[in-house]
Design a protein around this motif. Structure first.
Motif, PDB file in Angstrom:
ATOM      1  N   TYR A  48       0.841  -1.197   0.000  1.00 52.30           N
ATOM      2  CA  TYR A  48       0.000   0.000   0.000  1.00 52.30           C
ATOM      3  C   TYR A  48       0.883   1.257   0.000  1.00 52.30           C
ATOM      4  O   TYR A  48       0.611   2.205  -0.743  1.00 52.30           O
ATOM      5  CB  TYR A  48      -0.954   0.001   1.192  1.00 52.30           C
ATOM      6  CG  TYR A  48      -1.936   1.135   1.119  1.00 52.30           C
ATOM      7  CD1 TYR A  48      -3.028   1.082   0.233  1.00 52.30           C
ATOM      8  CD2 TYR A  48      -1.782   2.269   1.898  1.00 52.30           C
ATOM      9  CE1 TYR A  48      -3.912   2.136   0.143  1.00 52.30           C
ATOM     10  CE2 TYR A  48      -2.671   3.325   1.805  1.00 52.30           C
ATOM     11  CZ  TYR A  48      -3.738   3.260   0.930  1.00 52.30           C
ATOM     12  OH  TYR A  48      -4.619   4.303   0.830  1.00 52.30           O
ATOM     13  N   CYS A  49       1.944   1.243   0.784  1.00 50.25           N
ATOM     14  CA  CYS A  49       2.866   2.383   0.809  1.00 50.25           C
ATOM     15  C   CYS A  49       3.526   2.581  -0.556  1.00 50.25           C
ATOM     16  O   CYS A  49       3.708   3.724  -1.005  1.00 50.25           O
ATOM     17  CB  CYS A  49       3.923   2.196   1.888  1.00 50.25           C
ATOM     18  SG  CYS A  49       3.283   2.401   3.562  1.00 50.25           S
ATOM     19  N   GLU A  50       3.872   1.498  -1.228  1.00 51.03           N
ATOM     20  CA  GLU A  50       4.476   1.583  -2.558  1.00 51.03           C
ATOM     21  C   GLU A  50       3.480   2.150  -3.569  1.00 51.03           C
ATOM     22  O   GLU A  50       3.857   2.931  -4.444  1.00 51.03           O
ATOM     23  CB  GLU A  50       4.974   0.212  -2.996  1.00 51.03           C
ATOM     24  CG  GLU A  50       6.184  -0.241  -2.201  1.00 51.03           C
ATOM     25  CD  GLU A  50       6.566  -1.691  -2.443  1.00 51.03           C
ATOM     26  OE1 GLU A  50       6.003  -2.333  -3.346  1.00 51.03           O
ATOM     27  OE2 GLU A  50       7.440  -2.186  -1.704  1.00 51.03           O
ATOM     28  N   VAL A  51       2.210   1.766  -3.443  1.00 53.60           N
ATOM     29  CA  VAL A  51       1.171   2.312  -4.331  1.00 53.60           C
ATOM     30  C   VAL A  51       1.029   3.816  -4.079  1.00 53.60           C
ATOM     31  O   VAL A  51       0.961   4.608  -5.024  1.00 53.60           O
ATOM     32  CB  VAL A  51      -0.177   1.582  -4.148  1.00 53.60           C
ATOM     33  CG1 VAL A  51      -1.292   2.287  -4.908  1.00 53.60           C
ATOM     34  CG2 VAL A  51      -0.070   0.133  -4.603  1.00 53.60           C
ATOM     35  N   LEU A  52       1.002   4.203  -2.814  1.00 57.24           N
ATOM     36  CA  LEU A  52       0.919   5.636  -2.489  1.00 57.24           C
ATOM     37  C   LEU A  52       2.102   6.396  -3.081  1.00 57.24           C
ATOM     38  O   LEU A  52       1.935   7.490  -3.630  1.00 57.24           O
ATOM     39  CB  LEU A  52       0.883   5.835  -0.976  1.00 57.24           C
ATOM     40  CG  LEU A  52      -0.471   5.792  -0.318  1.00 57.24           C
ATOM     41  CD1 LEU A  52      -0.319   5.942   1.195  1.00 57.24           C
ATOM     42  CD2 LEU A  52      -1.394   6.854  -0.851  1.00 57.24           C
ATOM     43  N   GLU A  53       3.275   5.805  -2.953  1.00 59.58           N
ATOM     44  CA  GLU A  53       4.472   6.447  -3.498  1.00 59.58           C
ATOM     45  C   GLU A  53       4.366   6.584  -5.017  1.00 59.58           C
ATOM     46  O   GLU A  53       4.716   7.616  -5.585  1.00 59.58           O
ATOM     47  CB  GLU A  53       5.708   5.624  -3.136  1.00 59.58           C
ATOM     48  CG  GLU A  53       7.008   6.265  -3.545  1.00 59.58           C
ATOM     49  CD  GLU A  53       8.203   5.421  -3.141  1.00 59.58           C
ATOM     50  OE1 GLU A  53       9.132   5.301  -3.962  1.00 59.58           O
ATOM     51  OE2 GLU A  53       8.204   4.872  -2.026  1.00 59.58           O
ATOM     52  N   LEU A  54       3.840   5.550  -5.659  1.00 61.34           N
ATOM     53  CA  LEU A  54       3.664   5.565  -7.111  1.00 61.34           C
ATOM     54  C   LEU A  54       2.791   6.744  -7.537  1.00 61.34           C
ATOM     55  O   LEU A  54       3.032   7.372  -8.561  1.00 61.34           O
ATOM     56  CB  LEU A  54       3.037   4.238  -7.565  1.00 61.34           C
ATOM     57  CG  LEU A  54       2.847   4.017  -9.050  1.00 61.34           C
ATOM     58  CD1 LEU A  54       4.189   3.927  -9.771  1.00 61.34           C
ATOM     59  CD2 LEU A  54       2.061   2.743  -9.293  1.00 61.34           C
ATOM     60  N   PHE A  55       1.786   7.048  -6.726  1.00 62.12           N
ATOM     61  CA  PHE A  55       0.861   8.131  -7.043  1.00 62.12           C
ATOM     62  C   PHE A  55       1.154   9.395  -6.227  1.00 62.12           C
ATOM     63  O   PHE A  55       0.274  10.223  -6.010  1.00 62.12           O
ATOM     64  CB  PHE A  55      -0.587   7.665  -6.844  1.00 62.12           C
ATOM     65  CG  PHE A  55      -0.999   6.659  -7.879  1.00 62.12           C
ATOM     66  CD1 PHE A  55      -1.362   7.058  -9.148  1.00 62.12           C
ATOM     67  CD2 PHE A  55      -0.970   5.303  -7.593  1.00 62.12           C
ATOM     68  CE1 PHE A  55      -1.712   6.131 -10.122  1.00 62.12           C
ATOM     69  CE2 PHE A  55      -1.318   4.366  -8.557  1.00 62.12           C
ATOM     70  CZ  PHE A  55      -1.693   4.786  -9.831  1.00 62.12           C
TER      71      PHE A  55
END
Length: 71
Positions: free
Chosen positions: A15-22
């Protein structure tokens, strides 16, 4: 560590990686998580977040996306 706990920790990382992606845009991240993605067989990423195998698959897609290999 129990498998359930390991999956929970991995889910948090993904989830943190997805947030970082966006770029920390939670709305865009949530939309991506709930939308069918061609790179994972037109499934919504959220459907893969209950198992270690699914989470690892998502991490791979996110990594490729960051590298520009996924459209």
């Amino acid at each position: 560590m129990s498998e359930e706990r390991a999956v929970a920790e991995l889910r948090e990382q993904v989830y943190c990686e997805v947030l970082e992606l966006f770029e920390d845009d939670r709305l865009k991240a949530e939309l991506w998580l709930s939308s069918p993605i061609r790179a994972i067989g037109n499934q919504a990423p959220v459907t893969l977040m209950d198992t270690e195998a699914g989470l690892l698959k998502l991490r791979n897609v996110i990594k490729k996306w960051q590298e520009g290999a996924v459209s």
